[in-house]
Scaffold this motif. Sequence first.
Motif, PDB file in Angstrom:
ATOM      1  N   ARG A   3       0.836  -1.197   0.000  1.00  9.00           N
ATOM      2  CA  ARG A   3       0.000   0.000   0.000  1.00  9.00           C
ATOM      3  C   ARG A   3       0.873   1.249   0.000  1.00  9.00           C
ATOM      4  O   ARG A   3       2.002   1.243   0.503  1.00  9.00           O
ATOM      5  N   ILE A   4       0.329   2.309  -0.602  1.00  9.84           N
ATOM      6  CA  ILE A   4       0.956   3.638  -0.600  1.00  9.84           C
ATOM      7  C   ILE A   4       0.029   4.541   0.206  1.00  9.84           C
ATOM      8  O   ILE A   4      -1.152   4.701  -0.135  1.00  9.84           O
ATOM      9  N   ILE A   5       0.549   5.135   1.279  1.00 14.77           N
ATOM     10  CA  ILE A   5      -0.307   5.900   2.191  1.00 14.77           C
ATOM     11  C   ILE A   5       0.089   7.371   2.206  1.00 14.77           C
ATOM     12  O   ILE A   5       1.217   7.734   1.873  1.00 14.77           O
ATOM     13  N   ASN A   6      -0.894   8.219   2.575  1.00 11.30           N
ATOM     14  CA  ASN A   6      -0.696   9.652   2.864  1.00 11.30           C
ATOM     15  C   ASN A   6      -0.360  10.502   1.651  1.00 11.30           C
ATOM     16  O   ASN A   6      -0.035  11.692   1.803  1.00 11.30           O
ATOM     17  N   GLY A   7      -0.398   9.938   0.446  1.00  6.94           N
ATOM     18  CA  GLY A   7      -0.070  10.717  -0.745  1.00  6.94           C
ATOM     19  C   GLY A   7      -1.268  11.455  -1.306  1.00  6.94           C
ATOM     20  O   GLY A   7      -2.422  11.071  -1.102  1.00  6.94           O
ATOM     21  N   ASP A  22      -5.171   6.445   0.160  1.00  4.02           N
ATOM     22  CA  ASP A  22      -4.258   5.314   0.184  1.00  4.02           C
ATOM     23  C   ASP A  22      -4.535   4.422  -1.025  1.00  4.02           C
ATOM     24  O   ASP A  22      -5.696   4.243  -1.420  1.00  4.02           O
ATOM     25  N   THR A  46       4.433  -1.145   3.257  1.00  2.00           N
ATOM     26  CA  THR A  46       3.847   0.186   3.184  1.00  2.00           C
ATOM     27  C   THR A  46       4.884   1.198   2.727  1.00  2.00           C
ATOM     28  O   THR A  46       6.017   1.214   3.223  1.00  2.00           O
ATOM     29  N   LEU A  47       4.489   2.054   1.790  1.00  4.03           N
ATOM     30  CA  LEU A  47       5.303   3.182   1.341  1.00  4.03           C
ATOM     31  C   LEU A  47       4.600   4.463   1.769  1.00  4.03           C
ATOM     32  O   LEU A  47       3.431   4.683   1.412  1.00  4.03           O
ATOM     33  N   ASP A  48       5.284   5.308   2.522  1.00  2.62           N
ATOM     34  CA  ASP A  48       4.695   6.552   3.016  1.00  2.62           C
ATOM     35  C   ASP A  48       4.961   7.661   2.005  1.00  2.62           C
ATOM     36  O   ASP A  48       6.116   8.042   1.773  1.00  2.62           O
ATOM     37  N   ALA A  49       3.888   8.185   1.405  1.00  7.62           N
ATOM     38  CA  ALA A  49       3.998   9.221   0.373  1.00  7.62           C
ATOM     39  C   ALA A  49       3.587  10.585   0.901  1.00  7.62           C
ATOM     40  O   ALA A  49       3.135  11.452   0.139  1.00  7.62           O
ATOM     41  N   ALA A  50       3.735  10.828   2.193  1.00  8.30           N
ATOM     42  CA  ALA A  50       3.394  12.130   2.767  1.00  8.30           C
ATOM     43  C   ALA A  50       4.213  13.225   2.080  1.00  8.30           C
ATOM     44  O   ALA A  50       5.419  13.086   1.855  1.00  8.30           O
ATOM     45  N   ARG A 481      10.108  10.087  -5.721  1.00  8.61           N
ATOM     46  CA  ARG A 481      10.358   9.411  -4.446  1.00  8.61           C
ATOM     47  C   ARG A 481      10.268   7.900  -4.628  1.00  8.61           C
ATOM     48  O   ARG A 481      11.128   7.158  -4.146  1.00  8.61           O
TER      49      ARG A 481
END
Length: 550
Positions: A3-7, A22, A46-50, A481
């Motif tokens: 999952r990719i979160i916060n993007g 997400d 998990t990949l954080d895309a913030a 990123r």
Amino acid sequence: MLRIINGRVHDPLHGVVGEVRDLYIDDGRIVSEEGIEPAEARDMETLDAAGCAVLPGGVEIHSHIAGAKVNSGRIMCPEDHYGHVRAATDVTRPGCGLIVPSTYETGYLYSQLGYTTVFEAAVPPIEARHAHEELMDIPMLDTGCFAVMGNNYLIMKVLSDPDAARRTERLRALVPWLLRASRAFAVKVVNPGGVEDWKWNAGAADLDTPTPPFGVTPRQIVTGLATAVDSLQLPHPMHLHCNHLGDPGNVDTTLATMETLSGHRTHFTHLQYHAYGRTKKGGFTSGAARLAAYLDTHPEFTCDVGQIVFGDTLTMTSDAPMEFKLHKMRGAKWGNCDIEMEGGSGLVPVRYAPKVLVNAIQWAVGLELLLLIKNPWQVFLTTDHPNAGPFTAYPGIIRLLMDADYRRSWLEKLHPKVRSRTVLFDLDREYSLDEIAVITRAGTARRLGLASKGHLGVGADADVAVYPILPDKAAMFSRPRFVLKQGELVVRDGQVVAERAGRTLCVAPEGYRELPGDLAETFAGCYTVKLANYMVEDEYLRRPEVVPCG
């Protein structure tokens, strides 16, 4: 699963404009969050895309990355390799070149910009086997190629039939046979009739210039092939390089071609090179506004730009007479090949300079097209790599589109007459991030008929590019990123961290699987290869995927 979160997700096809969402990925596809158990979610990678924009992977509609002319370009310009060398790592192979990179380097460089799908824009069917060999060698990307047909002997033979109904039926058989033989994705037309005219020592071809030996005109070629493409319901329309590329005043020919093809789905490629007006003394002016106005009223048409990039590059095209003319003008190195029965090609190194008036006008015309055409789903970002410049220049071009002040700062760097011959510096439009997503992935995927690409909806290929949101858009798009190819992380912080093989995209339209008898006899009597050796076998395709017609 991953999952990719916060993007901040930008998915123009589904109207998602920078929403924090997400993304969930399983088995190389985007999947719905519904049905995922909390415990399962906790355990997944998990990949954080913030602080980042999450976009679909880039989809390149027109580039020159494989085939005989590309290899010739590598040989012609060894200096391109000296300053651009990638040493081998635990992940990547060695490679070199920037203007004409080696095969592995091509895949790495595209993926480092967030691109995941690229099409080679011009392959004569007789050279398709070699082009596919190179495409198989390019990692990280799904690829395909367009089959050149605009100066094909068999096509013109069929078009010369005086019986209109029989002509249409036979063309509808020959076109799918050529696509199947070359395992190509679309029909490409380059300077229709003009390349064959040049072989017969004739002048430049206007729309109604008869082409030896059959007397078929460029107008007949483009209308015949466009009709066949429409009838076959190919996913991508006819991909057209118009006559008189690079000539002052050629906007008149381009508009006449558009009028001829009105009602037919058509993609006009590297339109910047076909958008020139003419001064009373024969000099260059911009004709972009005329073409933009026409395109705005014809939704069946799309175009890519072929944006000029200042600096050294190498022109390579199936438009052999244009290359010879460029060689004579510049006195530069020149390579040429007349491809038996099917067309030609040429190569000439060039340098585009901002203080050279013609180059400055060309640079402005490309940006004008991108800024004047109202609907971003009709105009796409390309450099016609490497003809107008390397694809690695895309981040800088994106900054020019998104930052009007930066664009205006270029005026003093250009030839002083450029302002009086163009309208670029009167334009205030700035592209939004969503419009950039359209012209580099969503729009190109839709025009190519790739239902699983260019968006982030459920079921889409998990080709994803995550960019840090920065004020400097060139820096933002230069170093993603994360980049995911079919759900696998392949680029982190602009560096390749894993290598993945892509797929070969092709079509299999309905039609004859064998060449009609009389054309087979012509083939046997004129070609230097046997018909059986002309066909591209499955072994030359990497994980082939047939994109459906209709």
